[in-house]
Each structure stands twice: as C-alpha cells, then as structure tokens.
Write an enzyme that holds these catalytic residues in place. Structure first.
Site, mmCIF file in Angstrom:
data_model
loop_
_atom_site.group_PDB
_atom_site.id
_atom_site.type_symbol
_atom_site.label_atom_id
_atom_site.label_comp_id
_atom_site.label_asym_id
_atom_site.label_seq_id
_atom_site.Cartn_x
_atom_site.Cartn_y
_atom_site.Cartn_z
ATOM 1 N N CYS A 1 0.831 -1.208 0.000
ATOM 2 C CA CYS A 1 0.000 0.000 0.000
ATOM 3 C C CYS A 1 0.864 1.255 0.000
ATOM 4 C CB CYS A 1 -0.925 0.022 1.219
ATOM 5 S SG CYS A 1 -2.079 -1.356 1.234
ATOM 6 N N ARG B 1 -7.944 -4.020 -3.421
ATOM 7 C CA ARG B 1 -7.377 -2.889 -4.183
ATOM 8 C C ARG B 1 -8.331 -2.549 -5.325
ATOM 9 N NH1 ARG B 1 -2.487 -2.561 -1.847
ATOM 10 N NH2 ARG B 1 -1.685 -4.511 -1.031
#
Lengths: 75, 221
Positions: B57, B134
């Site tokens: 991330c 995601r």
C-alpha cells in the site's frame, strides 16, 4: 478542511476562505480559482462554515461572511 | 419482498456497475468531511487499499502521488479509502513523508464502519472480511461510474494504466471514438462500426478514415 483549531481560532485555510469572501461574495467555483484550492475542498469547507454560521449563501448561490464569521476572522 | 440475512449481506456488498450513478456518500477523511457531491464537475479516482502501514500500500500511495499532477491536468482528483481511522491515516501520511520523502496530498477516507466500502463492493469476503481489496472506481464529472478495476491484496496496481484509462475515457467522450488495445494518447482511435448497409458502403468509400474493412476503421484525433 477543518475550520476551527482546538483553541477556537480559525485554521489557516479557513482564514484564507473567509478573508477572500469578506472582500466580495462569490461562488465556490470562483473562490476555488481565486485561492487555488481544489473545488472539492472549497465546497467541503464552505459546508462546514455554513453549518457553523460563519458564512451564508445568497440568492444567487454566492457565499458571504456573516457577522459571526467576521468576529472570528478578527480574533 | 423478504430477504434473509445472507441475501441482505449479498445485496450490500455488490459493486456499482459501469454506467451506474456512483453511490453518494459522506465520509470523514484526512481533509475533513467530504461528500461525493463535492467532486461534481471533476473526475474522481476512488480507490481502496487494505491497510495503512503496509508495504504494498505504501508503494501504491507513493505511485498514486506521482501521477496526481498528471491527473489534475485531466480534471481528475484522487480519493483513497481503507478501513482505518483518520488518526491512523494521518500518522501513515506523516510516516511516508518522513521515511520516503513523499508528501501525499490527496484525501483518504477513514471508513471504519465500512459504509463506503460496502456501497462500492470493495470488500472481497473470500479474501478478507476486514480489509478492502485494491479497488479503483473511475467516476466521471457527472458522477457516473465509468470503469472499475480490482486487484487482490497481494498485487500492487499499475499507475500508467490508470492514467491511460482516464485519458482513453475522456478521449471517447470528446471525440465519440473508441480506443484499441494498448492505445496511448496521440495514437489513432477506433471509429464505431457502421449500423446500416448504407453507412457501411459510405465508410468503405471514404478517405476520411484508415480502414482495414468496412467495420474496422481508425481515425487520427
């Protein structure tokens, strides 16, 4: 874009918004261009300030500073 | 109509489809309370990530920041999201600046109660029931969902593709053309196939387009 610090004073971004509107009422779009802040942030900030009574909307969807907003701005 | 609990859960985690109005929301973010409506007139890349302070991330957020200026030139704003608190987001943003030297300038939604994640179907229960996957939702200036991308927890997204996607969608809107595989800005675009015999004959005889056949024509933009 919070408007007020923990001590009750305006944040820098809120000061910028209010002092710009103090000179001349304007729309969120005009204000965004004037202070070079993305429109979404200006809309969010104006919504917060309106709910706190610092600005109010005119009939033509422009924003102007209220007496309460001016008082806080002069602190 | 009655639903059992399972059906209700299925209902709330389904994602908005391409062409649907983007579900409205009001959310706490690192830039204060934002509503989707605040972005009206701009395109938005609404994207979720699994968690703050995780390595993939972190690389993604730095990469999103790297395309932020290019997106801004396309009238497109970034809006991140995860099931973390606003204080966690703030601490992570500060950490990324301190350790990686990158200032993240876009807002991040603190979706602790998963309100937005559920509206957009960002949680993939088969992979994780607590983290958002995601996901990327490309929302246009009229707040319509124009594209959806999903990546699993293990795989970071490809920013050039997201940038290319926005450019391709905006090209389609501006010129009424489609874009072929691997299209890049500046390359020829696809002219929609003719819908009538007459149109097909005219298309084949025209020198306005570069055609392989009556149904397969390209045009310089």
């Amino acid at each position: 874009m919070a408007c007020v610090n923990g001590d009750g004073t305006l944040t820098q971004s809120a000061k910028s918004v209010l002092s710009s509107l103090d000179n001349k009422p304007m729309s969120a779009e005009q204000l965004s261009q004037l202070i070079s802040v993305p429109l979404f942030k200006v809309r969010s900030s104006l919504r917060d300030m309106k709910s706190m009574g610092l600005v109010k909307m005119t009939n033509d969807e422009h924003y102007e500073v209220t007496e309460g907003g001016r008082k806080l701005l002069s602190r | 109509m009655e639903y059992n609990n399972n059906q209700q859960e299925q209902q709330v985690i389904s994602l908005p489809r391409i062409g649907d109005p983007a579900p409205a929301f009001e959310a706490e973010t690192t830039h204060g309370t934002l509503q989707l409506e605040d972005f009206k007139g701009s395109w938005v890349i609404l994207f979720s990530h699994p968690a703050d302070f995780t390595p993939v991330c972190t690389t993604e957020f730095i990469a999103f920041q790297e395309i932020a200026d290019d997106l801004r030139k396309l009238n497109t704003e970034l809006l991140g999201l995860s099931v973390d608190s606003v204080h966690s987001h703030i601490a992570w943003v500060r950490n990324v600046k301190e350790k990686m030297g990158v200032e993240l300038t876009f807002p991040i939604i603190a979706d602790l109660n998963k309100d937005v994640a559920k509206k957009y179907g960002m949680i993939m229960p088969g992979e994780s029931t607590t983290e958002t996957s995601r996901a990327v939702f490309v929302i246009d200036d009229k707040q319509i969902v124009r594209a959806v991308i999903y990546y699993p927890l293990s795989t970071g997204r490809n920013m050039p593709e997201i940038l290319r996607l926005v450019k391709a969608l905006q090209t389609t809107d501006e010129h009424g053309l489609a874009t072929p595989a691997n299209w890049q800005p500046g390359e020829m675009a696809i002219v929609p196939p003719p819908k009538t015999q007459e149109e097909a004959d005219e298309r084949a005889a025209s020198d306005e387009f570069e055609c392989k056949d009556w149904y397969f024509c390209k045009k310089h933009i």
